[in-house]
Design an enzyme around this catalytic site. Structure first.
Site, PDB file in Angstrom:
ATOM      1  N   SER A 115       0.866  -1.189   0.000  1.00 28.20           N
ATOM      2  CA  SER A 115       0.000   0.000   0.000  1.00 28.20           C
ATOM      3  C   SER A 115       0.901   1.237   0.000  1.00 28.20           C
ATOM      4  CB  SER A 115      -0.936  -0.024   1.199  1.00 28.20           C
ATOM      5  OG  SER A 115      -0.149   0.004   2.358  1.00 28.20           O
ATOM      6  N   GLU A 132      -0.821  11.470 -10.014  1.00 27.19           N
ATOM      7  CA  GLU A 132      -1.978  10.720 -10.523  1.00 27.19           C
ATOM      8  C   GLU A 132      -3.151  10.897  -9.568  1.00 27.19           C
ATOM      9  OE1 GLU A 132      -0.901   6.596 -10.904  1.00 27.19           O
ATOM     10  OE2 GLU A 132       0.995   7.148 -11.856  1.00 27.19           O
ATOM     11  N   LYS A 157      -6.015   9.476  -7.155  1.00 27.36           N
ATOM     12  CA  LYS A 157      -6.137   8.267  -6.335  1.00 27.36           C
ATOM     13  C   LYS A 157      -7.584   7.799  -6.453  1.00 27.36           C
ATOM     14  CE  LYS A 157      -4.902   6.386  -1.843  1.00 27.36           C
ATOM     15  NZ  LYS A 157      -6.091   5.571  -1.670  1.00 27.36           N
ATOM     16  N   ASP A 177     -10.947   5.805  -6.145  1.00 26.94           N
ATOM     17  CA  ASP A 177     -11.529   5.203  -4.950  1.00 26.94           C
ATOM     18  C   ASP A 177     -12.320   3.955  -5.333  1.00 26.94           C
ATOM     19  OD1 ASP A 177     -12.131   4.915  -2.348  1.00 26.94           O
ATOM     20  OD2 ASP A 177     -13.592   6.536  -2.230  1.00 26.94           O
ATOM     21  N   GLU A 187      -7.213   0.122 -10.480  1.00 24.00           N
ATOM     22  CA  GLU A 187      -8.318   0.254  -9.540  1.00 24.00           C
ATOM     23  C   GLU A 187      -9.625   0.034 -10.289  1.00 24.00           C
ATOM     24  OE1 GLU A 187      -7.116   0.868  -6.548  1.00 24.00           O
ATOM     25  OE2 GLU A 187      -8.760   1.651  -5.317  1.00 24.00           O
ATOM     26  N   TYR A 219      -2.668   1.755 -13.219  1.00 25.14           N
ATOM     27  CA  TYR A 219      -1.696   2.742 -12.751  1.00 25.14           C
ATOM     28  C   TYR A 219      -0.287   2.208 -12.497  1.00 25.14           C
ATOM     29  CZ  TYR A 219      -3.393   0.862  -8.304  1.00 25.14           C
ATOM     30  OH  TYR A 219      -3.762   0.037  -7.295  1.00 25.14           O
ATOM     31  N   LYS A 246       4.392   9.832  -7.474  1.00 28.51           N
ATOM     32  CA  LYS A 246       5.389   8.766  -7.650  1.00 28.51           C
ATOM     33  C   LYS A 246       6.631   9.324  -8.337  1.00 28.51           C
ATOM     34  CE  LYS A 246       1.637   5.562  -8.590  1.00 28.51           C
ATOM     35  NZ  LYS A 246       0.876   4.841  -9.603  1.00 28.51           N
ATOM     36  N   LYS A 291      -4.167  12.337   0.783  1.00 34.79           N
ATOM     37  CA  LYS A 291      -5.611  12.114   0.857  1.00 34.79           C
ATOM     38  C   LYS A 291      -6.309  13.442   1.082  1.00 34.79           C
ATOM     39  CE  LYS A 291      -6.500   7.726   2.446  1.00 34.79           C
ATOM     40  NZ  LYS A 291      -7.577   6.854   2.425  1.00 34.79           N
ATOM     41  N   CYS A 313     -48.579   8.773   8.944  1.00 32.47           N
ATOM     42  CA  CYS A 313     -48.098   9.192   7.620  1.00 32.47           C
ATOM     43  C   CYS A 313     -48.366  10.690   7.404  1.00 32.47           C
ATOM     44  CB  CYS A 313     -48.795   8.370   6.541  1.00 32.47           C
ATOM     45  SG  CYS A 313     -48.334   8.876   4.884  1.00 32.47           S
ATOM     46  N   CYS A 325     -51.134  10.886   4.459  1.00 28.50           N
ATOM     47  CA  CYS A 325     -52.513  10.386   4.518  1.00 28.50           C
ATOM     48  C   CYS A 325     -52.955  10.078   5.946  1.00 28.50           C
ATOM     49  CB  CYS A 325     -52.661   9.149   3.639  1.00 28.50           C
ATOM     50  SG  CYS A 325     -51.777   7.732   4.283  1.00 28.50           S
ATOM     51  N   CYS A 337     -45.757   3.367   5.468  1.00 23.89           N
ATOM     52  CA  CYS A 337     -47.172   3.703   5.523  1.00 23.89           C
ATOM     53  C   CYS A 337     -47.906   2.554   4.848  1.00 23.89           C
ATOM     54  CB  CYS A 337     -47.440   5.009   4.773  1.00 23.89           C
ATOM     55  SG  CYS A 337     -49.201   5.224   4.468  1.00 23.89           S
ATOM     56  N   CYS A 357     -52.710   6.306  -0.285  1.00 22.27           N
ATOM     57  CA  CYS A 357     -51.734   7.309   0.134  1.00 22.27           C
ATOM     58  C   CYS A 357     -51.165   7.969  -1.139  1.00 22.27           C
ATOM     59  CB  CYS A 357     -50.642   6.615   0.955  1.00 22.27           C
ATOM     60  SG  CYS A 357     -49.339   7.731   1.475  1.00 22.27           S
TER      61      CYS A 357
HETATM   62  S1  IVH Z   1       0.077   3.076  -6.790  1.00 19.43           S
HETATM   63  C1  IVH Z   1       3.077   0.340  -4.276  1.00 19.43           C
HETATM   64  N1  IVH Z   1      -1.620   4.685  -7.929  1.00 19.43           N
HETATM   65  O1  IVH Z   1      -4.514   3.316  -3.350  1.00 19.43           O
HETATM   66  C2  IVH Z   1       1.742   0.912  -4.269  1.00 19.43           C
HETATM   67  N2  IVH Z   1      -2.386   3.352  -6.123  1.00 19.43           N
HETATM   68  O2  IVH Z   1      -2.482   2.326  -0.742  1.00 19.43           O
HETATM   69  C3  IVH Z   1       1.211   1.083  -5.640  1.00 19.43           C
HETATM   70  N3  IVH Z   1      -4.798   3.621  -5.656  1.00 19.43           N
HETATM   71  O3  IVH Z   1      -5.211   0.265  -2.645  1.00 19.43           O
HETATM   72  C4  IVH Z   1      -0.066   1.813  -5.648  1.00 19.43           C
HETATM   73  N4  IVH Z   1      -5.186   5.121  -7.211  1.00 19.43           N
HETATM   74  O4  IVH Z   1      -5.259   0.456  -5.143  1.00 19.43           O
HETATM   75  C5  IVH Z   1      -1.434   3.763  -6.962  1.00 19.43           C
HETATM   76  N5  IVH Z   1      -3.023   6.135  -9.062  1.00 19.43           N
HETATM   77  C6  IVH Z   1      -2.838   5.224  -8.120  1.00 19.43           C
HETATM   78  C7  IVH Z   1      -3.883   4.798  -7.296  1.00 19.43           C
HETATM   79  C8  IVH Z   1      -3.623   3.854  -6.296  1.00 19.43           C
HETATM   80  C9  IVH Z   1      -5.726   4.399  -6.238  1.00 19.43           C
HETATM   81  C10 IVH Z   1      -5.056   2.738  -4.496  1.00 19.43           C
HETATM   82  C11 IVH Z   1      -4.411   1.389  -4.575  1.00 19.43           C
HETATM   83  C12 IVH Z   1      -4.140   1.021  -3.144  1.00 19.43           C
HETATM   84  C13 IVH Z   1      -4.122   2.334  -2.449  1.00 19.43           C
HETATM   85  C14 IVH Z   1      -2.713   2.647  -2.034  1.00 19.43           C
END
Ligand code: IVH
Length: 704
Positions: free
Chosen positions: A97, A127, A129, A131, A187, A239, A302, A326, A420, A423, A438, A444
């Site tokens: 992660s 990039e 992130k 969800d 993702e 990604y 990155k 975040k 309600c 009604c 109701c 109603c």
């Molecule tokens: S790179 C070595 N790039 O965020 C880690 N992760 O903790 C490589 N996520 O669950 C992850 N967008 O799935 C990377 N553009 C992005 C991302 C991304 C979402 C998620 C990933 C992971 C969490 C990172």
């Protein structure tokens, strides 16, 4: 026949086969190209109709010639395979992660650390992130072979079958410069629009709403029936690529290359040569995140060069060359001015907070759902309170708490309504449900109007010129009190009410007339029995054939229909136990609506398999798996996912797993072939459980 004639025949046969194989390949290529244009490039070049025709043609040819069906065929995207249990797979490269930060100071520290280690110049890639749910997909020789979830980072679940249904993920790569074997990570997410549509449908049939797109995507990915996954329109941004021999030594350039191989790579990727430019990117997306068609919860930064990534290395949990910033959950405080109660089409009561308008995540928020009595109790929210409102993953802003310091000492505890608001009928609440209802279904007003709106909606009776507003006007004028009254409407009535032009009125009347030809299953969906969506309506229609058999069904017989649980079965019984409902149905029948399967539908259906449950396993020659299952349902049988002592038959195709074979034999469940099955449904005697021929079948195995 002379030898020369015979050899000519054989040559012809091979030539024809070659040309069919070629046609299948050509169609597959063409369809994948259109998928790429539509789902990756968002620039379709043919209409949906034309696309469907191509796909239909391919599926037909593959069904006729299963020997040419390729694992990377675009027909696989329709799904149909059931995964009983997702296999656990060890990741080749652990799925780490990212370190998280919430502040610009933390980011500056991160940049300082990098500067110290690298000494030379460096470049970041910024990039979004996304969800959703992390996925690792392996390709060998350009073909998708496996897709695995993150799991605990060491091992994940094999969800290949479901991932193959995601149209933006290539099953076969374009170009040639990809490594022979590599893993690409990304993702999987559910676009907001898709999520909203699912919830709208759920609301229509009185199912509880799903919380947010992320959880829905995660849940969908682990569904057993890939055909359902296919319909849920998941999407995926990639990604990261992992391989020994990548074409470039920089992350950004590899992602650009991956785009040419057919992957969906975000267009919002951006290089930054210093931390200030990273801040600009953060700011931009913190402000614009709500304009995207999908949810993001931050930005990922990155180091671009692989060489520099190597130098920086990893901690035990995450790379030192990347970090996630975040976004702070968007939260504001405002005054709760009043609590009102809305009544939905199914009678479900939703308490809604009217707020002093406040700007949150780019939109002016005036209302927030309070969900149900329990939530109000838990938060102890009261009118006049200052409340905290958040916009997290959820689409609808949420009240997450009360600012107690601002509470008026004379404020009074919220007492949930007992009657309600529309009604005045006393509300009910069953043990199992969070919401109050109701029970006055037939009188109603929002329930009656809502039911009519559902009845005329596109997927039901499809009277598209009868909108919510016209329904409300006609209802308020006392001209329509239920769905049956729609068929009594006269031109003069509508002209009076709507002040519509004559042409629109004629259109409306033509729409009403045309709805009399809408097939039974859609009428059944339209009459709005709780928990009955389109798919269940279809199953019921084919099982019971007409409304009277459904009306007379017992709890036991309802439970025999595939996928009908106790809640749904009870909702059906309750619906028909209500005299108002049966009266409306009689009137609709009188008006000429379809309350039975048509002749054509009946030809393809029977009761022959009533009470029998089937497990379908393997690949078939005369049916696609989907069609085979449909045939089971249309003949009154039930599809089940796994073999148990209650299973009546296993229909075995090619490549049925030996484990299943053993289990069926152990439990004494007869294994039959598709030809046996065809015999079963083409025999003349209707509805007899185990006929003589069944007894014969029971003793057969696929090869006997
Ligand atoms: S790179 C070595 N790039 O965020 C880690 N992760 O903790 C490589 N996520 O669950 C992850 N967008 O799935 C990377 N553009 C992005 C991302 C991304 C979402 C998620 C990933 C992971 C969490 C990172």
């Amino acid at each position: 026949m002379r030898l020369s004639e015979l050899s000519a025949l054989v040559v012809n046969f091979f030539k024809m086969n070659e040309s069919i194989k070629h046609k299948i390949e050509q169609l597959s290529k063409q369809i994948e190209e259109h998928n790429f244009n539509y789902y990756v490039n968002a620039a379709p070049v043919i209409s949906d109709f034309e696309f469907d025709k191509l796909l239909e043609e391919l599926i037909k040819l593959e069904n006729e010639h299963p020997e040419f069906l390729q694992p990377d065929s675009p027909s696989q995207r329709v799904g149909g395979q059931i995964t009983k249990e997702f296999l656990t797979v060890k990741h080749k490269y652990p799925m780490l992660s990212l370190g998280n930060t919430y502040s610009e100071e933390d980011l500056t520290d991160f940049d300082e650390r990098i500067k110290k280690v690298l000494v030379t110049d460096y470049e970041y890639v910024c990039e979004l992130k996304y969800d959703g749910v992390a996925i690792g997909i392996t390709y060998k020789n350009g073909i998708l072979v496996q897709a695995v979830t993150r799991g605990d980072g060491e091992k994940g679940d094999d969800v290949t079958t479901n991932v193959k249904t995601i149209k933006s993920i290539p099953l076969k790569l374009r170009g040639t410069d990809f490594p022979t074997e590599f893993e690409i990570r990304g993702e999987i997410f559910m676009p907001r629009k898709v999520f909203d549509e699912i919830n709208k449908d759920r609301e229509e049939i009185g199912e509880p709403l799903l919380a947010n797109p992320r959880n829905t995507a995660a849940g969908t990915l682990k569904m057993q029936d890939s055909a359902v996954v296919a319909k849920r329109n998941l999407d995926c941004f990639l990604y990261a690529i992992l391989a020994d021999n990548l074409p470039h030594q920089h992350h950004y350039e590899n992602l650009k290359a991956a785009k040419n191989w057919g992957f969906k790579i975000s267009e919002h990727l951006q290089k930054a040569n210093n931390i200030q430019n990273v801040f600009k990117y953060l700011d931009k997306w913190d402000k614009q995140r709500n304009d995207l068609e999908f949810d993001i919860d931050g930005v990922v930064i990155k180091i671009n060069s692989f060489e520099q990534q190597r130098i920086l290395g990893f901690t035990a949990k995450s790379p030192r060359w990347a970090i996630a910033y975040k976004f702070k959950t968007q939260r504001v405080s405002t005054v709760l001015e009043s609590i009102v109660y809305q009544v939905g089409r199914t009678g479900s009561i939703t308490p809604v907070a009217n707020l002093k308008p406040v700007l949150l995540a780019g939109t002016m928020v005036k209302r927030a759902s309070l969900h149900n009595a329990d939530i109000i109790e838990k938060l102890d929210v009261r009118e006049g309170d200052t409340v905290f409102v958040e916009k997290g993953g959820e689409i609808i802003p949420k009240i997450i708490g009360v600012d107690q310091s601002k509470r008026d000492i004379f404020s009074e505890k919220t007492i949930y309504i007992t009657h309600c608001p529309e009604c005045a009928t006393e509300l009910v609440r069953s043990e199992a449900e969070a919401n109050h209802y109701c029970p006055n279904e037939s009188a109603c007003p929002p329930q009656v109007k809502g039911r009519m709106e559902h009845f005329v909606s596109r997927r039901a009776l499809d009277i598209d010129s009868l909108g919510a507003e016209t329904i409300a006007q006609l209802y308020d004028a006392g001209l329509i009190k239920n769905c049956a009254d729609i068929y009594k409407l006269k031109k003069e009535d509508i002209l009076k009410i709507d002040r519509m032009a004559e042409k629109s009125v004629n259109n409306l009347l033509a729409g009403i007339e045309a709805s009399k030809k809408i097939p039974f299953e859609r009428v059944l969906y339209g009459i709005g029995i709780r928990h009955i969506g389109e798919t269940t309506a279809k199953k019921l229609a084919y099982y019971f054939k007409n409304i009277d058999s459904l009306k007379n069904a017992t709890l036991e017989s309802l439970l025999e229909v595939g996928d009908i649980g106790e809640t749904t079965a009870k909702a059906i019984l309750a619906f028909f136990a209500d005299a108002d409902n049966t009266e409306i149905i009689e009137k609709l029948k009188g008006a000429g609506l379809q309350f039975a399967l048509s002749g054509e539908q009946m030809v393809n259906s029977s009761d022959k398999l009533k009470g029998l449950s089937f497990v379908v396993s393997g690949v078939f020659n005369k049916f696609s798996r989907d069609d085979l299952k449909k045939a089971i349902e249309q003949n009154g049988g039930k599809n089940v996912g796994s073999i148990s002592s209650k299973t009546n038959y296993v229909i075995a195709g090619d490549n049925m797993g030996p484990e299943k074979h053993r289990k069926a034999e152990k439990l004494g469940v007869p294994i039959i072939t598709e030809d046996d099955f065809i015999k079963m449904i083409s025999e003349n005697e209707p509805g007899v459980r185990r006929t003589e021929s069944d007894e014969k079948l029971i003793n057969q195995t696929p090869n006997s």
